[in-house]
Design an enzyme around this catalytic site. Structure first.
Site, PDB file in Angstrom:
ATOM      1  N   GLY A   1      67.942  51.911  55.837  1.00 17.61           N
ATOM      2  CA  GLY A   1      67.090  50.783  55.520  1.00 17.61           C
ATOM      3  C   GLY A   1      65.998  49.752  55.911  1.00 17.61           C
ATOM      4  O   GLY A   1      65.123  49.646  55.968  1.00 17.61           O
TER       5      GLY A   1
ATOM      6  N   SER B   1      65.416  58.745  54.927  1.00 18.56           N
ATOM      7  CA  SER B   1      64.403  56.903  54.522  1.00 18.56           C
ATOM      8  C   SER B   1      64.543  56.765  56.520  1.00 18.56           C
ATOM      9  O   SER B   1      64.760  57.268  56.842  1.00 18.56           O
ATOM     10  CB  SER B   1      65.278  56.185  53.782  1.00 18.56           C
ATOM     11  N   TYR B   2      65.514  55.541  56.427  1.00 22.87           N
ATOM     12  CA  TYR B   2      65.471  55.002  58.551  1.00 22.87           C
ATOM     13  C   TYR B   2      66.367  55.760  59.266  1.00 22.87           C
ATOM     14  O   TYR B   2      66.620  56.144  59.570  1.00 22.87           O
ATOM     15  CB  TYR B   2      65.303  52.981  58.298  1.00 22.87           C
TER      16      TYR B   2
ATOM     17  N   ASP C   1      57.699  60.546  46.053  1.00 24.55           N
ATOM     18  CA  ASP C   1      57.628  59.726  46.647  1.00 24.55           C
ATOM     19  C   ASP C   1      56.780  58.330  47.269  1.00 24.55           C
ATOM     20  O   ASP C   1      55.703  59.335  48.568  1.00 24.55           O
ATOM     21  CB  ASP C   1      59.175  59.371  48.220  1.00 24.55           C
TER      22      ASP C   1
ATOM     23  N   HIS D   1      62.516  59.515  46.302  1.00 22.50           N
ATOM     24  CA  HIS D   1      62.845  58.887  47.809  1.00 22.50           C
ATOM     25  C   HIS D   1      64.058  59.768  47.969  1.00 22.50           C
ATOM     26  O   HIS D   1      64.527  60.253  49.122  1.00 22.50           O
ATOM     27  CB  HIS D   1      62.814  58.035  47.879  1.00 22.50           C
TER      28      HIS D   1
END
Length: 462
Positions: free
Chosen positions: A89, A185-186, A382, A434
């Site tokens: 996130g 991701s994060y 992505d 992603h």
């Protein structure tokens, strides 16, 4: 002499009794957390699942929500490793993404009421522990509201470590099991940061030892400078932005020295977004959610692949399912009666993030030197954290190459490409966005199996 012998015996008995009481307490906690049946779940699935809360800060009443999904009984869950999965996130739920639309055994139907089995669920290979982190994300909570405005990388990593230590006390049968951390991701920050804490605390005399073996990161935020250089390069080489915008972005956006982009950079980024148009940047060749229904109705007859395309609306199904009171009751979730509805991502946590180091590369270097198993993978469609960004970051580590770039195969078809470095393996997954397991579930299953077995990706086309 007799008195001293009696004292020793009594002392040993007291230790034994305390040990028994602790074990019985942990078994009682496990029994309380065991999930009987989720609403809409297929019956007789053949594996056990547990969920609930683990307190990570007594003073501020911070508690993190977990969901453990064990391997099926016929696959020997007692012999399989434990893998912690984290979404990023920052502020997004691992229950919403990792568990419900990627690697978990249950996916949610569009009605938001029923579940169906994922044939490529990762719990077929390992026991999977999903964690909503930090507090304020998903079902995780804290009773001190100001806490929600003070989360950042460091606090998130520390809380996740406390969670692990306390969770292993609740599930002592996993204490000595091989343990891995994975995420996307994060979580490209979360995973190596937590891995670093576990590795360093394992060296401490008075700290509990976690049998930590390595980690895996997918399409992960890694190094601000290389991430942005690689992202702009991807946009340009894939025809998403103009030559002039690409030149301006490279000049105006200097993320190697500051976390705050300049006015010129923000202007160029807005132009870039406009030039990209109405696409799903997380998967550039599949339709965005708002167009999905009409596209599928109109094109299914002429383009049969459209009906098998990934569904970009899966977040909506999670919103429907996890806000149902009977679902929350079955998951032992929302026990404090949170005043706001469950959301896939927290607006507060994400918007008030306090600290985010510019680079994870120093941590990578430390953990590579520690001989941990480290794999990094990228879906190649992505445009948010593209493979070019990751390749630039890996290149900056200046690792010797063991096996040069080669195609890997699944049933005679190229599944992607891989390069093996000394201390790190990089894998791409062809046609994945992603969320690699969402777009290419079978290929990601092969990737995960190769990681756990510490084997190269299959290089034979036969």
């Amino acid at each position: 002499m007799g008195h001293s012998i009696c004292y020793v015996v009594l002392h040993l008995l007291s230790i034994f009794c305390v040990g028994i009481s602790l074990v019985s307490a942990s078994m009682e906690d496990q029994r309380r957390d065991k999930i009987k049946l989720l609403p809409g779940q297929p019956k007789n699935v053949g594996f056990e699942q547990y969920s609930g809360y683990v307190t990570v800060n007594e003073e501020n009443e911070r508690a993190l929500f977990y969901w453990l999904i064990e391997s099926p009984m016929n696959r020997g869950p007692n012999l399989r490793p434990l893998v912690l999965w984290l979404n990023g996130g920052p502020g997004c739920s691992s229950i919403a993404y990792g568990a419900s639309e990627e690697i978990g055994p249950f996916h949610i139907r569009p009605d938001g009421k029923s579940l169906y089995l994922n044939p490529y669920a990762w719990n077929n290979l390992a026991n999977i522990l999903f964690l909503d982190s930090p507090a304020g994300v998903g079902f995780s909570y804290c009773n001190k509201t100001t806490d929600l405005y003070t989360f950042g990388d460091q606090k998130t990593a520390e809380d996740a470590y406390v969670f692990l230590v306390n969770w292993f006390e609740r599930f002592p049968q996993y204490k000595h099991r091989e343990f891995y951390i994975a995420g996307e991701s994060y979580a490209g920050h979360y995973v190596p940061q937590l891995a670093q804490i576990v590795y360093q605390r394992n060296k401490g005399i008075n700290n509990p030892v976690i049998n930590f073996k390595g980690f895996m990161v997918g399409n992960g935020v890694t190094d601000d400078y290389h991430d942005y250089v690689g992202t702009f390069e991807y946009w340009w080489t894939h025809g998403l932005i103009s030559d002039s915008t690409y030149r301006i972005l490279r000049i105006a956006c200097d993320f190697g020295s500051s976390q705050h982009p300049s006015v010129q950079c923000m202007t160029a980024l807005r132009v870039a977004v406009a030039e990209q148009g109405n696409i799903d940047p997380y998967s550039i060749y599949t339709p965005p959610c708002n167009d999905t229904a009409s596209l599928r109705r109109g094109l299914n007859g002429r383009y049969p692949w459209m009906s098998r395309a990934y569904d970009p609306c899966t977040e909506r199904y999670s919103d429907l399912y996890f806000n149902r009171p009977e679902v929350q009751k079955a998951l032992h979730a929302n026990v404090t009666g949170i005043s706001y509805p469950w959301k896939t991502c927290s607006d507060i946590v994400g918007n008030y993030w306090t600290d985010s180091p510019l680079s994870m590369l120093p941590i990578y270097q430390e953990l590579i030197n520690a001989s941990l198993r480290i794999w990094v993978y990228s879906g190649d469609t992505d445009a948010v954290v593209p493979l070019t960004a990751t390749r630039h970051s890996i290149d900056a580590l200046k690792l010797p190459t063991i096996i040069n770039w080669y195609p890997w195969y699944d049933s005679g078809k190229v599944g992607g490409w891989s390069q093996v470095y000394k201390g790190l393996t990089f894998v791409t997954v062809r046609g994945a966005g992603h969320e690699v397991p969402l777009h290419r579930p079978r290929e990601s299953f092969i990737l995960f199996r190769s990681f756990l077995e510490n084997k190269y990706m299959p290089s034979s086309s036969s």
